[in-house]
Design a protein around this motif. Structure first.
Motif, PDB file in Angstrom:
ATOM      1  N   ALA A  38       2.200  21.767 -10.626  1.00 28.88           N
ATOM      2  CA  ALA A  38       1.642  21.424  -9.552  1.00 28.88           C
ATOM      3  C   ALA A  38       1.933  20.801  -8.742  1.00 28.88           C
ATOM      4  CB  ALA A  38       0.868  19.808 -10.741  1.00 28.88           C
ATOM      5  N   LEU A  39       2.574  20.886  -7.595  1.00 28.14           N
ATOM      6  CA  LEU A  39       3.105  20.097  -6.441  1.00 28.14           C
ATOM      7  C   LEU A  39       4.473  21.778  -5.913  1.00 28.14           C
ATOM      8  CD1 LEU A  39       5.771  17.272  -7.288  1.00 28.14           C
ATOM      9  CD2 LEU A  39       3.915  17.741  -6.694  1.00 28.14           C
ATOM     10  N   ARG A  40       3.887  23.123  -6.072  1.00 24.51           N
ATOM     11  CA  ARG A  40       3.980  24.528  -5.539  1.00 24.51           C
ATOM     12  C   ARG A  40       3.665  24.125  -3.875  1.00 24.51           C
ATOM     13  NH1 ARG A  40       3.157  27.488  -9.036  1.00 24.51           N
ATOM     14  NH2 ARG A  40       5.220  27.547 -10.006  1.00 24.51           N
ATOM     15  N   GLY A  41       4.141  24.500  -2.793  1.00 23.82           N
ATOM     16  CA  GLY A  41       4.011  24.360  -1.955  1.00 23.82           C
ATOM     17  C   GLY A  41       3.757  23.110  -1.187  1.00 23.82           C
ATOM     18  N   MET A  42       4.428  21.449  -2.131  1.00 28.98           N
ATOM     19  CA  MET A  42       4.895  20.392  -1.624  1.00 28.98           C
ATOM     20  C   MET A  42       5.914  20.248  -0.507  1.00 28.98           C
ATOM     21  SD  MET A  42       2.163  18.504  -1.391  1.00 28.98           S
ATOM     22  CE  MET A  42       2.937  16.897  -1.266  1.00 28.98           C
ATOM     23  N   GLY A  43       6.700  21.007  -1.135  1.00 30.59           N
ATOM     24  CA  GLY A  43       8.268  21.238  -1.177  1.00 30.59           C
ATOM     25  C   GLY A  43       9.303  20.741  -1.888  1.00 30.59           C
ATOM     26  N   ASP A  44      10.118  20.675  -2.169  1.00 33.15           N
ATOM     27  CA  ASP A  44      11.319  19.601  -2.319  1.00 33.15           C
ATOM     28  C   ASP A  44      11.500  18.964  -1.545  1.00 33.15           C
ATOM     29  OD1 ASP A  44      11.084  21.230  -4.543  1.00 33.15           O
ATOM     30  OD2 ASP A  44      13.478  22.224  -3.560  1.00 33.15           O
ATOM     31  N   VAL A  45      11.593  17.235  -2.685  1.00 29.89           N
ATOM     32  CA  VAL A  45      11.821  16.201  -1.690  1.00 29.89           C
ATOM     33  C   VAL A  45      13.745  15.981  -1.716  1.00 29.89           C
ATOM     34  CG1 VAL A  45      11.828  13.506  -1.374  1.00 29.89           C
ATOM     35  CG2 VAL A  45      10.076  14.779  -2.177  1.00 29.89           C
ATOM     36  N   LYS A  46      14.172  15.983  -1.238  1.00 29.81           N
ATOM     37  CA  LYS A  46      15.327  15.925  -1.363  1.00 29.81           C
ATOM     38  C   LYS A  46      16.027  14.712  -1.976  1.00 29.81           C
ATOM     39  CE  LYS A  46      16.312  20.360   0.268  1.00 29.81           C
ATOM     40  NZ  LYS A  46      16.603  21.471  -0.661  1.00 29.81           N
ATOM     41  N   GLY A  47      17.067  14.408  -3.260  1.00 32.35           N
ATOM     42  CA  GLY A  47      17.718  13.225  -3.004  1.00 32.35           C
ATOM     43  C   GLY A  47      18.651  12.562  -2.771  1.00 32.35           C
ATOM     44  N   GLY A  48      19.338  11.647  -2.231  1.00 30.44           N
ATOM     45  CA  GLY A  48      20.419  11.541  -1.291  1.00 30.44           C
ATOM     46  C   GLY A  48      20.826   9.554  -1.143  1.00 30.44           C
ATOM     47  N   THR A  49      22.040   9.400  -1.403  1.00 31.46           N
ATOM     48  CA  THR A  49      22.368   7.805  -1.514  1.00 31.46           C
ATOM     49  C   THR A  49      21.933   6.999  -0.663  1.00 31.46           C
ATOM     50  OG1 THR A  49      24.510   9.029  -0.661  1.00 31.46           O
ATOM     51  CG2 THR A  49      24.922   7.048  -0.415  1.00 31.46           C
ATOM     52  N   THR A  50      21.954   5.919  -1.575  1.00 29.68           N
ATOM     53  CA  THR A  50      20.993   4.492  -0.573  1.00 29.68           C
ATOM     54  C   THR A  50      21.908   3.223  -1.384  1.00 29.68           C
ATOM     55  OG1 THR A  50      20.319   4.761  -3.566  1.00 29.68           O
ATOM     56  CG2 THR A  50      18.386   5.533  -1.558  1.00 29.68           C
ATOM     57  N   ALA A  51      21.600   2.734  -0.019  1.00 34.12           N
ATOM     58  CA  ALA A  51      21.976   1.253  -0.457  1.00 34.12           C
ATOM     59  C   ALA A  51      21.506   0.255  -1.264  1.00 34.12           C
ATOM     60  CB  ALA A  51      22.308   0.060   1.062  1.00 34.12           C
ATOM     61  N   VAL A  52      21.595  -0.230  -3.105  1.00 31.68           N
ATOM     62  CA  VAL A  52      20.334  -1.279  -3.363  1.00 31.68           C
ATOM     63  C   VAL A  52      21.367  -2.308  -3.254  1.00 31.68           C
ATOM     64  CG1 VAL A  52      19.614  -1.617  -5.077  1.00 31.68           C
ATOM     65  CG2 VAL A  52      20.133   0.707  -4.632  1.00 31.68           C
ATOM     66  N   LEU A  53      20.339  -3.286  -2.886  1.00 30.94           N
ATOM     67  CA  LEU A  53      20.356  -4.957  -2.404  1.00 30.94           C
ATOM     68  C   LEU A  53      19.854  -5.902  -3.386  1.00 30.94           C
ATOM     69  CD1 LEU A  53      20.493  -5.763   0.933  1.00 30.94           C
ATOM     70  CD2 LEU A  53      22.364  -4.561  -0.459  1.00 30.94           C
ATOM     71  N   GLY A  54      19.996  -6.500  -4.929  1.00 31.52           N
ATOM     72  CA  GLY A  54      19.474  -6.808  -5.432  1.00 31.52           C
ATOM     73  C   GLY A  54      19.443  -8.279  -5.664  1.00 31.52           C
ATOM     74  N   ALA A  55      18.551  -9.651  -5.856  1.00 31.74           N
ATOM     75  CA  ALA A  55      19.037 -10.919  -6.387  1.00 31.74           C
ATOM     76  C   ALA A  55      17.973 -11.260  -7.236  1.00 31.74           C
ATOM     77  CB  ALA A  55      18.661 -11.600  -5.427  1.00 31.74           C
ATOM     78  N   SER A  56      18.631 -11.751  -8.167  1.00 31.05           N
ATOM     79  CA  SER A  56      17.823 -11.765 -10.032  1.00 31.05           C
ATOM     80  C   SER A  56      17.734 -14.076 -10.018  1.00 31.05           C
ATOM     81  CB  SER A  56      17.942 -11.529 -10.774  1.00 31.05           C
ATOM     82  OG  SER A  56      19.364 -11.573 -11.423  1.00 31.05           O
ATOM     83  N   TRP A  57      16.636 -14.415 -10.211  1.00 35.42           N
ATOM     84  CA  TRP A  57      16.846 -15.845 -10.318  1.00 35.42           C
ATOM     85  C   TRP A  57      16.351 -16.655 -11.711  1.00 35.42           C
ATOM     86  CZ3 TRP A  57      12.736 -19.393  -9.243  1.00 35.42           C
ATOM     87  CH2 TRP A  57      12.570 -20.429  -8.624  1.00 35.42           C
ATOM     88  N   SER A  58      17.225 -17.375 -12.377  1.00 33.95           N
ATOM     89  CA  SER A  58      16.852 -17.490 -13.712  1.00 33.95           C
ATOM     90  C   SER A  58      16.496 -18.556 -13.914  1.00 33.95           C
ATOM     91  CB  SER A  58      18.066 -18.131 -14.523  1.00 33.95           C
ATOM     92  OG  SER A  58      17.670 -18.562 -15.892  1.00 33.95           O
ATOM     93  N   VAL A  59      14.757 -19.237 -13.539  1.00 33.55           N
ATOM     94  CA  VAL A  59      13.449 -19.466 -13.231  1.00 33.55           C
ATOM     95  C   VAL A  59      13.877 -21.003 -14.130  1.00 33.55           C
ATOM     96  CG1 VAL A  59      11.807 -20.176 -12.475  1.00 33.55           C
ATOM     97  CG2 VAL A  59      12.654 -17.776 -12.703  1.00 33.55           C
TER      98      VAL A  59
END
Length: 257
Positions: free
Chosen positions: A104-125
């Motif tokens: 269904a995405l034919r003609g849209m081109g491929d979206v390349k995968g890549g490295t990311t920096a993931v920053l997270g925080a969680s709070w026990s309310v």
């Protein structure tokens, strides 16, 4: 398969390891199902395989969480990791991580995968209620944009061997992210036949998930999860979004030692 949906269930199981008092290696295997891509109207079921090594000092290496470090500061848990954002293909492409595209995405081109920096925080309310925040910053293929997630997870039922939770998450993207995954440029429009479309930055997805974890013994466990993903605002209005609501599910076993 939408990589976020494919890995979400295992991430829920691995999250508890972030506070492990000993070094723990967890192996996971099972099946998961989700839409082929965000906005697709067809589904795919694929294998769910993962390895997560959590060290007592806070460092971890995981096929799901990336390579990073997490530490608790009172009721707040902070983490930083190098991760990987999967590709999206313009045709069916099957691999170890499941399907990564759709015709269904034919003609849209491929979206390349890549490295990311993931920053997270969680709070026990309060006991049994946790507020979570994470941001995903691309280190390669920066044109794919940045993403932000906010979630609230509550415990519905807990006994010695069983733990049932419900999570509500909201996902946001900057303009580049929205254009990459929901937009249609003039060139893409000419190739694919979809009308040109330029979405705005902001909220694009809501997800409600219920998870049941059962621990057979100290090493063996089983997790089942089911959820509903809803595209909203400009993502739901995208020409490539065939369906604005889809289901996700997974069933997998874990072995920790």
């Amino acid at each position: 398969m939408n990589r976020n949906c494919l890995t979400a269930a295992l991430l829920l199981a691995c999250a508890t390891l972030a506070r492990a008092e000993d070094n723990v290696l967890t192996l996971a295997g099972g099946i998961a199902g989700a839409a082929r891509y965000s906005g697709a109207d067809d589904y795919v079921i694929g294998p769910l395989v993962g390895i997560d090594y959590q060290m007592a000092n806070g460092f971890y290496a995981s096929t799901m969480r990336g390579i990073g470090y997490g530490q608790a500061v009172g009721p707040v848990h902070l983490s930083a990791a190098l991760g990987y954002r999967g590709e999206r293909a313009e045709k069916n492409r099957n691999g170890v991580g499941g399907a990564s595209g759709s015709p269904a995405l034919r003609g849209m081109g491929d979206v390349k995968g890549g490295t990311t920096a993931v920053l997270g925080a969680s709070w026990s309310v309060v006991d049994g209620l946790e507020l979570e925040l994470h941001t995903e910053l691309p280190l390669s293929h920066r044109e794919n944009g940045r993403a932000l997630g906010v979630g609230l997870t509550g415990t519905l039922f807990q006994q010695e061997r069983d733990h049932v939770t419900m999570s509500l998450a909201a996902k946001l993207g900057d303009r580049d992210y929205m254009q990459t995954y929901y937009g249609v440029s003039a060139q893409q429009s000419a190739r694919s036949g979809y009308r040109a479309y330029r979405p705005n930055a902001g909220l694009h997805e809501m997800e409600l998930t219920m998870t049941w974890r059962h621990q057979f013994d100290k090493r063996w466990g089983m997790t089942a999860t089911a959820g509903v993903v809803t595209l909203v605002r400009d993502a739901a209005a995208s020409p490539i979004s065939k369906k604005d609501r889809s289901a996700t599910g997974a069933l997998f076993a874990t072995y920790s030692f």
